[in-house]
Write a protein that holds these residues in place. Structure first.
Motif, mmCIF file in Angstrom:
data_model
loop_
_atom_site.group_PDB
_atom_site.id
_atom_site.type_symbol
_atom_site.label_atom_id
_atom_site.label_comp_id
_atom_site.label_asym_id
_atom_site.label_seq_id
_atom_site.Cartn_x
_atom_site.Cartn_y
_atom_site.Cartn_z
ATOM 1 N N ASP A 186 0.901 -1.240 -0.153
ATOM 2 C CA ASP A 186 -0.139 0.083 -0.127
ATOM 3 C C ASP A 186 0.892 1.392 -0.076
ATOM 4 O OD1 ASP A 186 -2.473 -1.432 0.122
ATOM 5 O OD2 ASP A 186 -2.109 -1.799 2.225
ATOM 6 N N PRO A 187 0.744 1.844 -1.193
ATOM 7 C CA PRO A 187 1.788 3.097 -1.237
ATOM 8 C C PRO A 187 1.123 4.401 -0.547
ATOM 9 C CG PRO A 187 0.617 2.992 -3.070
ATOM 10 C CD PRO A 187 0.125 1.725 -2.326
ATOM 11 N N PRO A 188 1.838 5.423 -0.191
ATOM 12 C CA PRO A 188 1.421 6.496 0.620
ATOM 13 C C PRO A 188 0.815 7.445 -0.772
ATOM 14 C CG PRO A 188 3.730 6.827 0.194
ATOM 15 C CD PRO A 188 3.465 5.472 -0.107
ATOM 16 N N SER A 189 -0.017 8.303 -0.484
ATOM 17 C CA SER A 189 -0.575 9.256 -1.364
ATOM 18 C C SER A 189 0.455 10.100 -1.898
ATOM 19 C CB SER A 189 -1.888 10.078 -0.918
ATOM 20 O OG SER A 189 -1.509 10.943 0.137
ATOM 21 N N PRO A 190 0.341 10.775 -3.008
ATOM 22 C CA PRO A 190 1.226 11.668 -3.548
ATOM 23 C C PRO A 190 1.325 12.893 -2.412
ATOM 24 C CG PRO A 190 -0.109 10.881 -5.567
ATOM 25 C CD PRO A 190 -0.849 10.431 -4.228
ATOM 26 N N THR A 191 0.258 13.198 -1.828
ATOM 27 C CA THR A 191 0.248 14.297 -0.861
ATOM 28 C C THR A 191 0.835 14.014 0.391
ATOM 29 O OG1 THR A 191 -2.093 14.320 -0.594
ATOM 30 C CG2 THR A 191 -1.236 15.450 -2.352
ATOM 31 N N TRP A 192 1.101 12.767 0.862
ATOM 32 C CA TRP A 192 1.290 12.466 2.290
ATOM 33 C C TRP A 192 2.432 13.409 2.620
ATOM 34 C CZ3 TRP A 192 5.032 8.646 4.349
ATOM 35 C CH2 TRP A 192 4.860 8.504 5.553
ATOM 36 N N LEU A 193 2.301 14.106 3.874
ATOM 37 C CA LEU A 193 3.268 14.856 4.543
ATOM 38 C C LEU A 193 4.525 14.269 4.686
ATOM 39 C CD1 LEU A 193 3.968 17.503 5.652
ATOM 40 C CD2 LEU A 193 3.159 16.677 8.182
ATOM 41 N N GLY A 194 4.705 12.876 5.052
ATOM 42 C CA GLY A 194 5.722 12.319 5.277
ATOM 43 C C GLY A 194 6.785 12.123 4.227
ATOM 44 N N LEU A 195 6.467 12.466 2.986
ATOM 45 C CA LEU A 195 7.211 12.383 1.759
ATOM 46 C C LEU A 195 8.225 13.627 1.962
ATOM 47 C CD1 LEU A 195 4.525 11.599 -1.087
ATOM 48 C CD2 LEU A 195 6.360 10.021 0.068
ATOM 49 N N HIS A 196 8.074 14.416 2.703
ATOM 50 C CA HIS A 196 8.848 15.696 3.008
ATOM 51 C C HIS A 196 9.818 15.582 4.428
ATOM 52 C CE1 HIS A 196 6.753 18.349 0.167
ATOM 53 N NE2 HIS A 196 5.706 17.789 0.774
ATOM 54 N N ALA A 197 9.695 14.259 4.901
ATOM 55 C CA ALA A 197 10.450 13.958 6.084
ATOM 56 C C ALA A 197 11.862 13.934 5.750
ATOM 57 C CB ALA A 197 10.075 12.312 6.541
ATOM 58 N N ALA A 198 12.703 14.377 6.778
ATOM 59 C CA ALA A 198 13.994 14.398 6.811
ATOM 60 C C ALA A 198 14.657 13.103 6.763
ATOM 61 C CB ALA A 198 14.784 15.210 7.862
ATOM 62 N N ASN A 199 13.966 12.239 7.352
ATOM 63 C CA ASN A 199 14.659 10.741 7.368
ATOM 64 C C ASN A 199 14.093 9.801 6.178
ATOM 65 O OD1 ASN A 199 14.738 7.783 8.043
ATOM 66 N ND2 ASN A 199 15.437 8.517 10.058
ATOM 67 N N ASP A 200 15.099 9.384 5.244
ATOM 68 C CA ASP A 200 14.847 8.644 4.312
ATOM 69 C C ASP A 200 13.962 7.541 4.498
ATOM 70 O OD1 ASP A 200 15.186 7.686 1.124
ATOM 71 O OD2 ASP A 200 16.374 6.330 1.961
ATOM 72 N N VAL A 202 11.429 6.894 6.543
ATOM 73 C CA VAL A 202 10.159 7.442 6.700
ATOM 74 C C VAL A 202 9.578 7.592 5.177
ATOM 75 C CG1 VAL A 202 8.718 9.194 7.370
ATOM 76 C CG2 VAL A 202 10.421 8.621 9.003
ATOM 77 N N ARG A 203 10.168 8.383 4.335
ATOM 78 C CA ARG A 203 9.956 8.747 3.218
ATOM 79 C C ARG A 203 9.686 7.631 2.277
ATOM 80 N NH1 ARG A 203 14.307 12.381 3.348
ATOM 81 N NH2 ARG A 203 15.322 10.868 1.495
ATOM 82 N N SER A 204 10.544 6.667 2.319
ATOM 83 C CA SER A 204 10.322 5.545 1.415
ATOM 84 C C SER A 204 9.383 4.292 1.971
ATOM 85 C CB SER A 204 11.826 5.047 0.933
ATOM 86 O OG SER A 204 12.740 4.839 2.220
#
Length: 238
Positions: A186-200, A202-204
């Protein structure tokens, strides 16, 4: 059975167990609605969702963070005290405030907000530091307020798990099952805030987690989870 098929079946079973848990506790709650007197079990595993985040089918909410507490013999942290650290303060002398240095969840969210908004450079400079002055803590207050507002509004399910080893097993394997870094479906949505996280991680991973996101999961944890869901008492939360 392919690995992808097995993982999909295990993920579907995981969410089916959460559906059963939701029935037992009267549905997810949001932390701004809750207090220490809300009838929490002493120990457990918690599952956060986030508005706008759904599973791949677009219809069912997607778990965005899994956590637990008191995994050492000396820890006296309860489920509620850990959730309260994540949430921050709702009332008192500093309503809406919080301390990201006591919650990695808050820290991840704060970093993502910093990267996606227009914040004073002073906050960006002090947020990564372990120790800060009282003036720096005060300067960070607007970001802490934003973190509290976001986390306190996230829907939450909680599972009564008295045994420390079982808590550890359910937390670690739930994260490993869901992590996009190692096959989560299950992928995150394109607007998920976590995609801006500093920790890779979290983002991936698609999760507000950095531990266990690269682990292989053991599907046997679902049997333990099933037992805990079946034995979870009906909630007294309002």
């Amino acid at each position: 059975m392919t690995d992808v098929t097995a993982r999909r079946q295990d993920t579907d079973r995981f969410y089916a167990l959460l559906d059963e848990l939701a029935e037992r506790v009267g549905g997810p709650r949001r932390l701004y609605q809750c207090s220490a007197a809300s009838g929490w079990p002493p120990h457990g595993v918690y599952f956060f969702f986030q508005d706008g985040e759904t599973r791949a089918d677009g219809a069912r909410p997607r778990v965005v963070r899994v956590g637990t507490h008191a995994l050492t013999a000396t820890s006296r942290t309860t489920l509620w005290t850990r959730l309260a650290q994540h949430r921050g303060q709702i009332s008192g002398t500093n309503p809406g405030g919080g301390n990201q240095r006591g919650s990695i969840f808050r820290r991840h969210v704060g970093y993502a907000l910093l990267a996606s908004g227009d914040w004073p450079s002073e906050i960006a400079q002090s947020w990564p530091k372990t120790h800060v002055t009282a003036r720096q803590r005060q300067a960070e207050s607007p970001l802490e307020l934003a973190v509290t507002a976001l986390i306190a509004a996230m829907p939450l399910l909680w599972l009564d798990v008295p045994d420390r080893d079982i808590r550890r097993k359910i937390e670690a394997n739930s994260i490993a099952l869901l992590s996009r870094r190692i096959g989560g479906i299950d992928p995150p949505s394109p607007t998920w805030l976590g995609l801006h996280a500093a920790n890779d991680k979290v983002r991936s991973s698609g999760l507000w987690n950095s531990n266990h996101v690269d682990d292989e999961y053991d599907p046997a944890f679902l049997d333990d989870m099933d037992v805990c869901v079946t034995s979870h008492r009906q909630s007294s939360l309002p």
